[in-house]
Design a protein around this motif. Sequence first.
Motif, PDB file in Angstrom:
ATOM      1  N   GLY A   1      -1.387   1.520   4.714  1.00 14.90           N
ATOM      2  CA  GLY A   1      -0.012   1.688   4.244  1.00 14.90           C
ATOM      3  C   GLY A   1       0.147   3.006   3.505  1.00 14.90           C
ATOM      4  N   ALA A   2      -0.858   3.355   2.699  1.00 12.72           N
ATOM      5  CA  ALA A   2      -0.820   4.626   1.977  1.00 12.72           C
ATOM      6  C   ALA A   2      -0.795   5.799   2.952  1.00 12.72           C
TER       7      ALA A   2
ATOM      8  N   GLY B   1       0.818  -1.202   0.000  1.00 10.48           N
ATOM      9  CA  GLY B   1       0.000   0.000   0.000  1.00 10.48           C
ATOM     10  C   GLY B   1       0.857   1.259   0.000  1.00 10.48           C
ATOM     11  N   ALA B   2       1.886   1.281   0.850  1.00 11.45           N
ATOM     12  CA  ALA B   2       2.745   2.460   0.963  1.00 11.45           C
ATOM     13  C   ALA B   2       3.489   2.721  -0.349  1.00 11.45           C
ATOM     14  N   TYR B   3       4.093   1.693  -0.897  1.00  8.24           N
ATOM     15  CA  TYR B   3       4.858   1.860  -2.138  1.00  8.24           C
ATOM     16  C   TYR B   3       3.951   2.234  -3.310  1.00  8.24           C
ATOM     17  N   THR B   4       2.790   1.599  -3.349  1.00  8.17           N
ATOM     18  CA  THR B   4       1.876   1.922  -4.448  1.00  8.17           C
ATOM     19  C   THR B   4       1.503   3.396  -4.392  1.00  8.17           C
ATOM     20  N   TYR B   5       1.162   3.846  -3.179  1.00  7.86           N
ATOM     21  CA  TYR B   5       0.804   5.247  -3.044  1.00  7.86           C
ATOM     22  C   TYR B   5       1.955   6.141  -3.500  1.00  7.86           C
TER      23      TYR B   5
ATOM     24  N   SER C   1      -9.673  -8.342   3.758  1.00  9.72           N
ATOM     25  CA  SER C   1      -8.979  -7.731   4.889  1.00  9.72           C
ATOM     26  C   SER C   1      -7.658  -7.094   4.458  1.00  9.72           C
ATOM     27  N   ALA C   2      -7.160  -7.464   3.270  1.00 13.40           N
ATOM     28  CA  ALA C   2      -5.917  -6.838   2.791  1.00 13.40           C
ATOM     29  C   ALA C   2      -6.165  -5.397   2.335  1.00 13.40           C
ATOM     30  N   VAL C   3      -7.401  -5.101   1.916  1.00 15.31           N
ATOM     31  CA  VAL C   3      -7.682  -3.771   1.366  1.00 15.31           C
ATOM     32  C   VAL C   3      -7.413  -2.650   2.377  1.00 15.31           C
TER      33      VAL C   3
ATOM     34  N   ALA D   1      -3.701   1.964  -3.782  1.00 17.87           N
ATOM     35  CA  ALA D   1      -2.971   1.261  -2.717  1.00 17.87           C
ATOM     36  C   ALA D   1      -3.819   0.111  -2.178  1.00 17.87           C
ATOM     37  N   GLY D   2      -5.112   0.378  -1.991  1.00 17.49           N
ATOM     38  CA  GLY D   2      -6.019  -0.674  -1.528  1.00 17.49           C
ATOM     39  C   GLY D   2      -6.150  -1.779  -2.557  1.00 17.49           C
ATOM     40  N   ILE D   3      -6.271  -1.387  -3.818  1.00 20.16           N
ATOM     41  CA  ILE D   3      -6.433  -2.370  -4.884  1.00 20.16           C
ATOM     42  C   ILE D   3      -5.162  -3.210  -5.049  1.00 20.16           C
TER      43      ILE D   3
END
Lengths: 268, 309
Positions: free
Chosen positions: B211-212, B45-49, B203-205, B78-80
Amino acid sequence: MTGRDHARVPTQLGSLLEVNGVSKRFAGIQALGGDDGLSFQIDRGSFVGLIGPNGAGKSTLFNLLTGVLPADAGTIVFEGNDITAASSHQRAEHGIGRTFQTPRTFESLTVLDNVVVGATSPGERLRSALGRKWRRHEAGLVEQARDILDQVGLADRASEPVGDLSGGELRMLGVARQLIRRPTLLLLDEPTAGVHPLLQDRLADLLAGLHRQGMTLVVVEHNLHFLLAIAEHILVLTQGRLLAEGPPSHIRGDPAVVSAYLGEDHAA
Amino acid sequence: MNWPQLLITVATIGSIFGVVTLALNLQYARGGMINFGIVAYFAVGAYTYAIITQPPPKGLDQYAFGLDWPWWAGFLLAGIAALGFAALTGWPTLRLRGEYLALTTFAFAEVFHSFLLNERRIGNGTVGLSNVHRPFGDWGPIEEKYVFAGAAALLLIVTLAAFRQLLASPYGRALDAIRDDEVAAQSSGKPSADMRRQVFLISAVPVGLAGAVYAMFTTLAQPSLFTAEVTFVVWIALVLGGERSVYGAMLGAFGLVFFEEVVRALPFETVRSAQIAASVEHIITGVLFIAVLRYQPFDRIQRKVRAST
Ligand SMILES: Nc1ncnc2c1ncn2[C@@H]1O[C@H](COP(=O)(O)OP(=O)(O)OP(=O)(O)O)[C@@H](O)[C@H]1O
Ligand SMILES: [Mg+2]
């Protein structure tokens, strides 16, 4: 709604379940089916008793029919569909219900929820779970569950944790959970074991009532007094093979059955 | 000690980790799955953001991708992305149970971590992506840090509401049944494997979304922020707070973050004493963890509450 009083009249006669050449080995030892497997049919709307000595393969047969265990060979046809490859939950959805020889319960749920969870609620799908529509259906399920609990003598235990129930009560709860599903075929594995005689009579009445409504029942029992009084067709299994089948009167008099299983005192 | 600042930090970080703890609670307490690689979904999530919102590389930048899209696109993606990563990792692992699932998810997270360390084009290697876009400035008289705390808390509240709704529905009941006795649940028509996979994915979403927010807050997406320690901190929070209830899980997260932040904020005379305090913090956390496992106070409280109603 699946009204409970809505009687299920058999829509077509003939065989409901066909077992063709089914076999199962555990660690190389044949538990079910001889050289060419086990084959038999269950007629729609019939009340079948399945008997045999300990280790004959009765529970294993139930496990194969319900997909809890895969069969090594053979096919299983239910309502004209080959379900041999179907998973356990799919077979339940097709209309095969069962109880277990050792009662299985959901310990974190109350007695009532242990019955309600037997039904397939629309709120069990992820998308509808986040909505509100299931709530209406839920009230109906709870009502049905209370009604069923009443029939098996557990009405006043509804809100208790399931861990508070005794062995015999757990067995009745297992039956109750299947009743809310209204299965086409109900397999009961030793439903009277450890159950008080008065409650056994009540169970016999209950099963007879389900039978009258058109449900097909297969009951494994060591309690022959109970079984021979209510079943109309008996299958005798020994060492994984079908030793004999027929109406109770016929089975009682079959010399092979008597010597292999019933013992001399039943011969009379 | 600057209490208002400390409380704001605890509210922000606590909310972010609270979301992760809630996801773990759903996976473990209701789904019966032990995920020891939860940090990987958080990192995804963090990296995607960071990648979605950062400007394209220029000059000395080593990373290869930067889309310069608005923050909300980065947040949603990030969620996706976390969902996609869960689908990818869940597919081979979810057939496994208990400690086997724990080991494989742990291994997945470690592999992902070393991927981040070594792959320069995606996440700029060990240095990571710095200057991550921080979307909320001051809102009129409200300072940025309050806006941030509010946003993190909002994510937590929305996650909590969604999970609660889900778990209070027949879906949650079926999950409980599957966790208690899978064979019996299947015999009542519950598609256990499908439902378990769903729980793992959904639950990963929120973990990806958290993370974002974490990347926004720290303005960093760096491998050193996403080590196995994060996984263990979240697990400890879950166990400390009592894994049985969503509120306990959240309380555990806030409590642990509060404790860490207080220790971090203590004024120390020397570097040496700060180091000692840091180790003592770890020891105390460990002792608390063992004590909770040994005495299970939350189970007792819950039983008492239930008995009195
Ligand atoms: N899961 C299993 N693993 C190994 N062996 C098994 C398993 N299930 C059954 N068996 C073996 O298969 C044989 C048939 O067992 P099964 O439980 O079907 O008998 P049963 O007719 O139900 O007996 P009972 O009247 O005692 O319940 C037994 O020899 C048993 O030990
Ligand atoms: Mg048996």
